[in-house]
Design an enzyme around this catalytic site. Structure first.
Site, PDB file in Angstrom:
ATOM      1  N   GLU A   1       0.740  -1.078   0.150  1.00 58.24           N
ATOM      2  CA  GLU A   1      -0.048   0.045  -0.075  1.00 58.24           C
ATOM      3  C   GLU A   1       0.929   1.156  -0.126  1.00 58.24           C
ATOM      4  OE1 GLU A   1      -4.384  -0.830   1.890  1.00 58.24           O
ATOM      5  OE2 GLU A   1      -2.887   0.467   3.172  1.00 58.24           O
TER       6      GLU A   1
ATOM      7  N   HIS B   1       8.452 -26.653  -1.155  1.00 56.73           N
ATOM      8  CA  HIS B   1       7.693 -27.898  -2.137  1.00 56.73           C
ATOM      9  C   HIS B   1       6.687 -27.251  -2.833  1.00 56.73           C
ATOM     10  CE1 HIS B   1       9.936 -30.773   0.256  1.00 56.73           C
ATOM     11  NE2 HIS B   1      10.138 -29.759   1.119  1.00 56.73           N
TER      12      HIS B   1
ATOM     13  N   LYS C   1     -14.132  -0.051  -3.749  1.00 62.47           N
ATOM     14  CA  LYS C   1     -15.299   0.438  -3.113  1.00 62.47           C
ATOM     15  C   LYS C   1     -16.477   1.021  -3.759  1.00 62.47           C
ATOM     16  CE  LYS C   1     -12.385   1.104   0.813  1.00 62.47           C
ATOM     17  NZ  LYS C   1     -11.945   2.165   2.095  1.00 62.47           N
TER      18      LYS C   1
HETATM   19  O1  PA5 Z   1      -3.730   1.013   5.743  1.00 66.35           O
HETATM   20  C1  PA5 Z   1      -4.799   1.489   5.636  1.00 66.35           C
HETATM   21  O2  PA5 Z   1      -5.296   2.806   5.900  1.00 66.35           O
HETATM   22  C2  PA5 Z   1      -6.047   0.796   5.311  1.00 66.35           C
HETATM   23  O3  PA5 Z   1      -5.673  -0.487   5.063  1.00 66.35           O
HETATM   24  C3  PA5 Z   1      -7.154   0.508   6.343  1.00 66.35           C
HETATM   25  O4  PA5 Z   1      -6.484   0.378   7.666  1.00 66.35           O
HETATM   26  C4  PA5 Z   1      -8.229  -0.096   6.160  1.00 66.35           C
HETATM   27  O5  PA5 Z   1      -8.721   0.195   4.907  1.00 66.35           O
HETATM   28  C5  PA5 Z   1      -9.073  -0.229   7.092  1.00 66.35           C
HETATM   29  O6  PA5 Z   1      -9.585   1.063   7.122  1.00 66.35           O
HETATM   30  P1  PA5 Z   1     -10.420   1.725   8.357  1.00 66.35           P
HETATM   31  O7  PA5 Z   1      -9.846   1.404   9.791  1.00 66.35           O
HETATM   32  O8  PA5 Z   1     -10.892   3.203   8.207  1.00 66.35           O
HETATM   33  O9  PA5 Z   1     -11.576   1.097   8.673  1.00 66.35           O
END
Ligand code: PA5
Length: 445
Positions: free
Chosen positions: A286, A307, A421
């Site tokens: 990310e 394996h 989303k």
């Molecule tokens: O790293 C990030 O920001 C995302 O992976 C969030 O943790 C994830 O989308 C969950 O978001 P939230 O905590 O707002 O529900």
């Protein structure tokens, strides 16, 4: 120091000149992080967190964990991405991937709201039947669909079982300190809330209440974890490049990427590290995967995956390198029994400890994979203690920020996560998405 980068297996792939040439870039990127002068600098709260964390909140986390441990058989942790991976990684790494089935005096801990699987939800509800339950719902935004749906289901279950007042004692919300649906709802219902700091993104949040509450519920020493992170911070923010394993790791990744090694495989020889790898994949994927750039973070657990994926790594496309996690000691000892008949021919291993055999498998693989032209960086850690986990978290977080800046991306945003989303909301008929829905339906024909 509980962590050391061993570069021995990189010698044939990265020269000293290359390291010297990239040093200024790594130092500049680190200065950009420390100076809060790069893109995304509003999200650098994790940088000083190990020494500047909110002590009152930390004490409240420990007190709530104590109450949860007494109150329930099962703690259900609801969250997705950065709101669950760190806690699950820590619990499995420090205790065991079989934590829930081993004998213990702490509650079983299940993670949900990290998928939309009907089966997974159904099975967890079955597990919870007849058990005393507490819920920790974790969402920084408070609006993420997967945890919101799971929370609606578990809130209903708790209110039915304990009544609204009883449920209030058993629901703990970790969210933004002032904004968002979950915060407003929790305040209205009177749940105890914990804070995801404004300046810490989900994937950098494991050492905040996001991770610490579930981790403390598992009986893990969160003080030691913070000490490990604080010691790592002290060292990696001050050591010169030549002795700075964190900056060198960031530099190595960038050198290898520029040579076409576009996939980094985190390899651990320990099933307890599998979720740590999942946490690491989110952190790096990310943070770096944007603007058509970034290494692809993959992971394996050896020797299991030797394996399955071992063949590809040894002889497939030469576009990858491995970062090997070498856990030097094991908390337990299991040795191979002697067999006088030696029908299986294994007596050369009689009396040998499995951990030593495992590390020998690692050494053999390091030689094999480097002979197969796969560069291997080795991160040596002492053990799987809470202290070492804290050290690793800080090491990877700082290296990720530095590496992201070296790559030329903002390592603290995740604009790409929104695309699915929007489509999902449109297809599910969420108000406000009518135009998008029509466009998608036209594409489906
Ligand atoms: O790293 C990030 O920001 C995302 O992976 C969030 O943790 C994830 O989308 C969950 O978001 P939230 O905590 O707002 O529900």
């Amino acid at each position: 120091m509980a962590l050391k980068l061993n570069e021995k297996f990189l010698k044939d792939f990265i020269s000293e000149n290359e390291m010297r040439a990239i040093e200024p870039q790594a130092m500049n990127a680190c200065a950009t992080v420390v100076g809060h002068s790069g893109p995304g600098a509003d999200f650098l709260g994790w940088l000083d967190l190990p020494v500047a964390y909110d002590k009152d909140e930390f004490a409240r986390v420990k007190a709530a964990a104590e109450r949860i441990r007494k109150m329930c058989d099962v703690l259900v942790v609801i969250g997705i991405g950065g709101s669950y991976l760190g806690a699950r990684a820590a619990i499995e790494f420090v205790t065991s991937p079989l934590y829930n089935t081993l004998a213990k005096d702490t509650p079983q801990i299940y993670f949900t709201g990290n998928s939309i699987s009907a089966s997974a939800m159904h099975d967890l509800l079955e597990i919870c039947r007849g058990k005393d339950i507490c819920v920790n719902v974790v969402s920084k935004s408070g609006t993420t669909t997967e945890p919101a749906v799971a929370f609606r289901i578990f809130r209903g279950l708790l209110e039915k079982k304990y009544g609204v007042d009883g449920a209030r004692e058993r629901i703990f919300a970790t969210t933004d300190k002032a904004r968002g649906t979950l915060k407003e709802f929790s305040d209205a219902m009177g749940y105890e809330t914990f804070v995801v700091p404004d300046d810490i993104g989900g994937r950098y949040s494991v050492l905040t209440s996001v991770g610490l509450l579930p981790i403390a519920c598992a009986g893990i020493d969160v003080d030691a974890m913070m000490r490990g992170a604080a010691d790592a911070r002290e060292r990696f923010l001050s050591a010169p490049f030549a002795e700075n394993d964190c900056l060198r790791y960031a530099a190595i990744r960038n050198i290898l990427l520029r040579k076409g090694k576009v996939t980094e495989i985190l390899a651990a020889y320990e099933p307890a590290a599998q979720m740590l790898s999942e946490w690491w994949k989110q952190l790096y994927g990310e943070s770096e995967g944007k603007d058509n750039r970034g290494l692809f973070p993959a992971s394996v657990v050896f020797s299991t995956d030797l394996h399955s994926l071992g063949q590809y790594i040894q002889q497939g496309l030469r576009n990858q390198f491995e970062t090997v996690l070498d856990i030097r000691t094991s908390p337990v000892s299991v040795s191979v029994p002697d067999d006088p008949a030696n029908m299986d021919g294994l007596n050369f291993l009689s009396g040998s400890d499995l951990h030593d055999i495992n590390r020998t498998a690692m050494l053999g693989t390091l030689f094999a994979h480097t002979d197969g032209s796969v560069p291997n960086a080795v991160i040596e850690i002492d053990d799987r203690s809470a202290y070492t986990f804290g050290t690793l978290v800080y090491f990877f977080e700082l290296a990720c920020a530095v590496s992201g800046y070296m790559l030329g991306v903002n390592p603290f945003d995740q604009p790409g996560v929104e695309a699915y989303k929007k489509n999902m909301f449109a297809l599910l008929g969420k108000p406000g998405y009518e135009e998008k829905r029509a466009a998608l339906e036209a594409r489906m024909g």
